[in-house]
Scaffold this active site. Structure first.
Site, PDB file in Angstrom:
ATOM      1  N   ARG A  73      32.451  47.920  45.329  1.00 40.56           N
ATOM      2  CA  ARG A  73      31.158  48.368  45.016  1.00 40.56           C
ATOM      3  C   ARG A  73      30.198  47.218  44.642  1.00 40.56           C
ATOM      4  NH1 ARG A  73      34.284  52.301  44.887  1.00 40.56           N
ATOM      5  NH2 ARG A  73      35.520  50.968  43.921  1.00 40.56           N
ATOM      6  N   THR A  74      30.775  46.390  43.713  1.00 37.31           N
ATOM      7  CA  THR A  74      29.676  45.523  43.064  1.00 37.31           C
ATOM      8  C   THR A  74      29.221  44.412  44.097  1.00 37.31           C
ATOM      9  OG1 THR A  74      30.808  45.618  40.781  1.00 37.31           O
ATOM     10  CG2 THR A  74      29.609  43.611  41.219  1.00 37.31           C
ATOM     11  N   LYS A 103      41.927  24.010  46.446  1.00 33.03           N
ATOM     12  CA  LYS A 103      42.379  22.293  46.263  1.00 33.03           C
ATOM     13  C   LYS A 103      42.383  21.998  44.847  1.00 33.03           C
ATOM     14  CE  LYS A 103      39.937  21.346  50.599  1.00 33.03           C
ATOM     15  NZ  LYS A 103      38.873  20.814  51.132  1.00 33.03           N
ATOM     16  N   ARG A 124      32.119  37.033  39.870  1.00 34.49           N
ATOM     17  CA  ARG A 124      32.873  37.787  39.135  1.00 34.49           C
ATOM     18  C   ARG A 124      34.126  36.999  39.020  1.00 34.49           C
ATOM     19  NH1 ARG A 124      35.308  43.821  40.600  1.00 34.49           N
ATOM     20  NH2 ARG A 124      33.295  44.294  39.644  1.00 34.49           N
ATOM     21  N   HIS A 161      30.322  44.128  31.874  1.00 38.13           N
ATOM     22  CA  HIS A 161      29.876  44.188  33.525  1.00 38.13           C
ATOM     23  C   HIS A 161      28.532  44.804  33.149  1.00 38.13           C
ATOM     24  CE1 HIS A 161      29.896  45.233  37.466  1.00 38.13           C
ATOM     25  NE2 HIS A 161      31.190  45.732  37.667  1.00 38.13           N
TER      26      HIS A 161
HETATM   27  N1  ASP Z   1      34.778  48.314  38.957  1.00 43.23           N
HETATM   28  C1  ASP Z   1      34.665  48.331  37.700  1.00 43.23           C
HETATM   29  C2  ASP Z   1      35.045  46.932  36.965  1.00 43.23           C
HETATM   30  O1  ASP Z   1      34.991  46.000  37.845  1.00 43.23           O
HETATM   31  C3  ASP Z   1      36.091  49.367  36.861  1.00 43.23           C
HETATM   32  C4  ASP Z   1      37.455  49.170  37.352  1.00 43.23           C
HETATM   33  O2  ASP Z   1      37.777  48.095  37.979  1.00 43.23           O
HETATM   34  O3  ASP Z   1      38.121  49.964  36.767  1.00 43.23           O
HETATM   35  O4  ASP Z   1      35.146  46.690  35.890  1.00 43.23           O
END
Ligand code: ASP
Length: 344
Positions: A73-74, A103, A124, A161
């Protein structure tokens, strides 16, 4: 990386989004959230009506997505968001594990390389503090190049997040038309779940009156004390329990979460608690008829069997598909704002 959490202070939004990194919900005040949500509503209306203008908001801008952890999703909603406002998206071919990190390059260098190519970077990373570190090094790069690349956190280890919390609060307001006077219940892995850390704090920052947050978790997965202290400072009453049925029948919002298996060092510890809170149609039957069931997703067995999920998904109280779609609109608004669009 953790040292950057203490040593780097991101700028508060205070009505000016342009050029600001987005790494913690603590940068937001209620007015900033209202402004963003208004822009997201405008964008949503515009997209649905096929209005001209939105597809060109960020023409000539480039977004890079840099994900060191799994994401559906993100990552994709940021990519979709940037595409829908006319910008372009780049990411490492074949994923970041095939980039120079492989590397032995440091994040400090990788992020600045990306900063040379893009106007915004969504990052992320499994280590808490990594988005703060990225912001620090992108500021250094800005001094050298004389132009800013912003970093937006797409999940900072077990820390925060922020954009998930923004889309969650947006969805709550969509569903309930208010944040005041609600009983909001967060269930599951409150220790490692970064979405609930950010959401609880964001509710505190929104300044909701007469709203209570209930935290339901096994004792070993309780909400971190620093988040509880934050809520206390912001005058939000909270209640902690390991018995869902203490609070379920009075909950307006039920925010379910996955136990973050990947964060456990001891798998036996995970096995011992992973079946503690399972949402099923018979559990949902005990909730208010107008409750909202939310989940940041991905979901596993904590939302029941496939059959349970198929039943729950048809229930009008299930809001996770709204969350996903709203996430794209909120991210479109956020990208446009940090990239300097003033017409929203
Ligand atoms: N997608 C959310 C996160 O990245 C929740 C999860 O992974 O449970 O934190």
């Amino acid at each position: 990386m953790k040292q950057f959490l203490d040593s780097y202070t991101p700028q508060a939004i205070q009505g000016h989004y342009e050029g600001k990194h987005i790494i913690t919900v603590e940068q937001f005040h209620r007015d900033d959230m209202d402004e963003l949500f208004e822009a997201a509503r405008k964008i949503r209306r515009g997209v649905r009506r096929g209005e001209q203008g939105i597809p060109n908001l960020c023409a000539n801008k480039v977004l890079a997505t840099v994900f060191f952890e799994a994401s559906t999703r993100t990552d994709l909603s940021f990519q979709a968001a940037m595409s829908r406002i006319g910008g372009r998206v780049i990411s490492a071919s074949n994923g970041i594990s095939f980039s120079s990190l492989y590397k032995g390059e440091s994040i400090a260098d990788t992020i600045r390389a990306v900063g040379c190519y893009a106007d915004a970077v969504v990052l992320r990373h499994p280590n808490e503090g990594s988005s703060y570190q990225a912001a620090y090094y992108l500021d250094m790069l800005a001094e050298k190049l004389g132009r800013t690349t912003v970093v937006i956190s797409g999940g900072d280890g077990i820390g925060e997040h922020p954009t998930q919390a923004l889309l969650d609060l947006f969805t709550i307001i969509d569903a309930k038309e208010k944040v005041d006077g609600l009983n909001i219940t967060l269930v599951g892995d409150l220790k490692f779940g970064r979405t609930v850390h950010s959401l609880a704090k964001l509710i505190g920052l929104y300044g909701a009156s007469d709203t209570t947050i209930s935290f339901v978790s096994p004792p070993s997965l309780k909400m971190p004390q620093k988040v509880l202290d934050f809520l206390q400072c912001h005058g939000v009453p909270y209640y902690e329990t390991d018995d869902l049925f203490d609070v379920l029948a009075d909950s307006d919002i039920i925010y379910w979460t996955r136990v973050q298996e990947e964060r456990f060092e001891d798998k036996a510890e995970y096995e011992a608690i992973c079946n503690k809170f399972i949402m099923t149609p018979s559990v949902l039957a005990k909730a208010k008829p107008d409750a909202c069931l939310m989940h940041p997703l991905p979901r596993k067995h904590e939302m029941g069997t496939q059959e349970d999920q198929d039943i729950q998904d048809r229930d009008p109280r299930a809001y996770y598909f709204h969350q996903m779609e709203n996430g794209m609109f909120v991210r479109m608004a956020l990208l446009a704002k940090v990239l300097g669009v003033t017409s929203l």
